[in-house]
Scaffold this motif. Structure first.
Motif, PDB file in Angstrom:
ATOM      1  N   UNK A 141       0.811  -1.208   0.000  1.00  0.00           N
ATOM      2  CA  UNK A 141       0.000   0.000   0.000  1.00  0.00           C
ATOM      3  C   UNK A 141       0.839   1.249   0.000  1.00  0.00           C
ATOM      4  N   UNK A 142       2.058   1.143   0.550  1.00  0.00           N
ATOM      5  CA  UNK A 142       2.912   2.321   0.577  1.00  0.00           C
ATOM      6  C   UNK A 142       3.348   2.753  -0.804  1.00  0.00           C
ATOM      7  N   UNK A 143       3.213   1.873  -1.817  1.00  0.00           N
ATOM      8  CA  UNK A 143       3.642   2.225  -3.160  1.00  0.00           C
ATOM      9  C   UNK A 143       2.459   2.361  -4.100  1.00  0.00           C
ATOM     10  N   UNK A 144       1.264   2.681  -3.537  1.00  0.00           N
ATOM     11  CA  UNK A 144       0.072   2.737  -4.361  1.00  0.00           C
ATOM     12  C   UNK A 144       0.206   3.740  -5.489  1.00  0.00           C
ATOM     13  N   UNK A 145       0.916   4.850  -5.262  1.00  0.00           N
ATOM     14  CA  UNK A 145       1.079   5.834  -6.319  1.00  0.00           C
ATOM     15  C   UNK A 145       2.020   5.330  -7.399  1.00  0.00           C
ATOM     16  N   UNK A 146       2.749   4.251  -7.129  1.00  0.00           N
ATOM     17  CA  UNK A 146       3.673   3.683  -8.106  1.00  0.00           C
ATOM     18  C   UNK A 146       3.132   2.371  -8.671  1.00  0.00           C
ATOM     19  N   UNK A 147       1.833   2.160  -8.572  1.00  0.00           N
ATOM     20  CA  UNK A 147       1.254   0.910  -9.059  1.00  0.00           C
ATOM     21  C   UNK A 147       1.641   0.678 -10.511  1.00  0.00           C
ATOM     22  N   UNK A 148       2.214  -0.494 -10.766  1.00  0.00           N
ATOM     23  CA  UNK A 148       2.619  -0.852 -12.119  1.00  0.00           C
ATOM     24  C   UNK A 148       4.021  -0.438 -12.476  1.00  0.00           C
ATOM     25  N   UNK A 149       4.672   0.344 -11.620  1.00  0.00           N
ATOM     26  CA  UNK A 149       6.048   0.755 -11.890  1.00  0.00           C
ATOM     27  C   UNK A 149       6.990  -0.364 -11.463  1.00  0.00           C
ATOM     28  N   UNK A 150       7.882  -0.821 -12.332  1.00  0.00           N
ATOM     29  CA  UNK A 150       8.828  -1.863 -11.919  1.00  0.00           C
ATOM     30  C   UNK A 150       9.605  -1.460 -10.672  1.00  0.00           C
ATOM     31  N   UNK A 151       9.825  -2.404  -9.778  1.00  0.00           N
ATOM     32  CA  UNK A 151      10.594  -2.207  -8.542  1.00  0.00           C
ATOM     33  C   UNK A 151       9.935  -1.212  -7.591  1.00  0.00           C
ATOM     34  N   UNK A 152       8.607  -1.046  -7.678  1.00  0.00           N
ATOM     35  CA  UNK A 152       7.911  -0.084  -6.818  1.00  0.00           C
ATOM     36  C   UNK A 152       8.164  -0.349  -5.343  1.00  0.00           C
ATOM     37  N   UNK A 153       8.178  -1.635  -4.962  1.00  0.00           N
ATOM     38  CA  UNK A 153       8.386  -1.959  -3.554  1.00  0.00           C
ATOM     39  C   UNK A 153       9.767  -1.520  -3.075  1.00  0.00           C
ATOM     40  N   UNK A 154      10.774  -1.619  -3.939  1.00  0.00           N
ATOM     41  CA  UNK A 154      12.123  -1.205  -3.559  1.00  0.00           C
ATOM     42  C   UNK A 154      12.209   0.312  -3.420  1.00  0.00           C
ATOM     43  N   UNK A 155      11.568   1.044  -4.344  1.00  0.00           N
ATOM     44  CA  UNK A 155      11.585   2.506  -4.272  1.00  0.00           C
ATOM     45  C   UNK A 155      10.890   2.986  -2.993  1.00  0.00           C
ATOM     46  N   UNK A 156       9.781   2.346  -2.657  1.00  0.00           N
ATOM     47  CA  UNK A 156       9.025   2.748  -1.472  1.00  0.00           C
ATOM     48  C   UNK A 156       9.815   2.470  -0.199  1.00  0.00           C
ATOM     49  N   UNK A 157      10.401   1.288  -0.125  1.00  0.00           N
ATOM     50  CA  UNK A 157      11.162   0.909   1.062  1.00  0.00           C
ATOM     51  C   UNK A 157      12.381   1.811   1.264  1.00  0.00           C
ATOM     52  N   UNK A 158      13.156   2.007   0.197  1.00  0.00           N
ATOM     53  CA  UNK A 158      14.360   2.831   0.307  1.00  0.00           C
ATOM     54  C   UNK A 158      14.004   4.298   0.538  1.00  0.00           C
ATOM     55  N   UNK A 159      12.934   4.771  -0.097  1.00  0.00           N
ATOM     56  CA  UNK A 159      12.520   6.152   0.096  1.00  0.00           C
ATOM     57  C   UNK A 159      12.142   6.429   1.531  1.00  0.00           C
ATOM     58  N   UNK A 160      11.403   5.495   2.132  1.00  0.00           N
ATOM     59  CA  UNK A 160      11.010   5.638   3.535  1.00  0.00           C
ATOM     60  C   UNK A 160      12.232   5.600   4.452  1.00  0.00           C
ATOM     61  N   UNK A 161      13.184   4.758   4.103  1.00  0.00           N
ATOM     62  CA  UNK A 161      14.374   4.580   4.936  1.00  0.00           C
ATOM     63  C   UNK A 161      15.250   5.831   4.966  1.00  0.00           C
ATOM     64  N   UNK A 162      15.356   6.511   3.813  1.00  0.00           N
ATOM     65  CA  UNK A 162      16.290   7.638   3.715  1.00  0.00           C
ATOM     66  C   UNK A 162      15.610   8.999   3.518  1.00  0.00           C
ATOM     67  N   UNK A 163      14.272   9.017   3.589  1.00  0.00           N
ATOM     68  CA  UNK A 163      13.578  10.283   3.466  1.00  0.00           C
ATOM     69  C   UNK A 163      13.565  10.853   2.058  1.00  0.00           C
ATOM     70  N   UNK A 164      13.552   9.978   1.063  1.00  0.00           N
ATOM     71  CA  UNK A 164      13.514  10.399  -0.342  1.00  0.00           C
ATOM     72  C   UNK A 164      12.170   9.977  -0.937  1.00  0.00           C
ATOM     73  N   UNK A 165      11.551  10.848  -1.710  1.00  0.00           N
ATOM     74  CA  UNK A 165      10.279  10.537  -2.343  1.00  0.00           C
ATOM     75  C   UNK A 165      10.440   9.314  -3.252  1.00  0.00           C
ATOM     76  N   UNK A 166       9.671   8.241  -3.023  1.00  0.00           N
ATOM     77  CA  UNK A 166       9.777   7.058  -3.889  1.00  0.00           C
ATOM     78  C   UNK A 166       9.547   7.390  -5.362  1.00  0.00           C
ATOM     79  N   UNK A 167       8.690   8.383  -5.632  1.00  0.00           N
ATOM     80  CA  UNK A 167       8.437   8.783  -7.018  1.00  0.00           C
ATOM     81  C   UNK A 167       9.705   9.339  -7.660  1.00  0.00           C
TER      82      UNK A 167
END
Length: 316
Positions: free
Chosen positions: A185-211
């Motif tokens: 759910x944390x990557x809902x705005x990235x639905x369908x984007x390859x590696x969305x789960x990785x972008x969301x996880x790393x973005x949350x970890x380092x304070x960077x927008x997953x988008x």
């Protein structure tokens, strides 16, 4: 490192070992693949990292499909340690998620429910093609991942890869409509984007927008984890070897690459005080930004910052 990251790391290692042999004949390439796959422990069994099948959802299908990028095409292939054909690939991906598909693409084209058009397609939908004029009906299948792209096992001499979806003749949705809507759910705005789960996880970890991370990956490599640029930049996030080494990143491992990029962008943002300058430094190097006191007067860098910013806004 979680189970998914471990699998992705193993696939990246296999890809790196296999790429030098890509120009060899089909038979010798198959032998090379069997050897490196055996060394890496890749077998025809489920790679979910557990005896329990993963939950089927749109993001789960995309993530599962990504694990097999780089596996060579093999007609009739159903074992990733040897090679996969198009329907062997789709059957394996869905089988690992608890959904049993028929064996051939023509049979799979009758599974699930019809999707009216590509505009209505969701990530995880099956896309079918009629490429053989000598034989009527469907003869190829891939997995749609969104943004006009699919993952498929194309043809002899190639490997499972991310590519443009083109114009499918048939689209079928085999995921149940009640598939877990809260998955990733944390990557809902990235639905369908390859590696969305990785972008969301790393973005949350380092304070960077997953988008923003997704936009950088799109601009740098078009989401190709095995990409190597003419200048030697490597992997999904296109690290130069020296930068990757300094950050302790394996550029061909998507999880490591995304984590490193998020950490690096976080550091650059703190150093220069803005996202635009961090992106400029990511492209041209921190020294150039410091030297010019802003975005360097390089056309490539200025276009890069603008392009990534536009893509990040589109993904948000």
């Amino acid at each position: 490192m979680d189970g998914l990251s471990q699998v992705q790391a193993r696939i990246a290692e296999i890809q790196a070992r296999f790429q030098p042999s890509a120009a060899q004949s089909t038979s010798s390439s198959s032998g090379d693949w069997a050897s490196v796959a055996a060394q890496a422990g890749l077998t025809g069994t489920s790679t979910t990292g557990s005896s329990t099948l993963a939950t089927a959802s749109e993001n789960a299908v995309v993530s599962e499909a990504q694990k097999y990028i780089g596996v060579p095409y093999l007609w009739g292939g159903t074992d990733p340690a040897k090679g996969l054909d198009c329907s062997g690939f789709t059957k394996l991906v869905y089988g690992n998620l608890g959904i049993d598909l028929p064996r051939t693409s023509s049979q799979q084209a009758t599974s699930g429910t019809a999707v009216a058009s590509l505009a209505d397609a969701h990530p995880g939908d099956l896309v079918f093609f009629d490429y053989d004029s000598a034989r009527p009906g469907v003869d190829h299948v891939g997995i749609y991942v969104g943004n006009g792209q699919m993952i498929a096992a194309p043809q002899p001499g190639e490997s499972v890869k991310l590519q443009s979806v083109g114009n499918p003749a048939v689209i079928r949705r085999v995921l149940p409509e009640t598939a877990d809507p809260t998955a990733d759910s944390g990557s809902s705005t990235l639905a369908g984007v390859p590696y969305a789960n990785l972008f969301t996880s790393a973005g949350s970890k380092y304070g960077i927008d997953p988008s923003l991370l997704a936009a950088v990956a799109s601009q740098e490599s078009s989401f190709n984890s095995g990409a190597v640029s003419p200048t030697g930049a490597e992997g999904l996030m296109q690290f130069m070897p020296s930068t990757a080494q300094g950050l302790g990143v394996n550029p061909f491992d998507p999880a490591s690459s995304v984590d490193g990029a998020a950490r690096y962008l976080s550091s650059l943002t703190k150093q220069f005080g803005s996202t635009d300058l961090a992106l400029a430094a990511y492209n041209a190097g921190p020294g150039a930004v410091s030297r010019y006191g802003g975005i360097p007067p390089y056309t490539e860098t200025q276009n890069y910052v603008s392009a990534v910013t536009r893509k990040a806004e589109a993904y948000s």
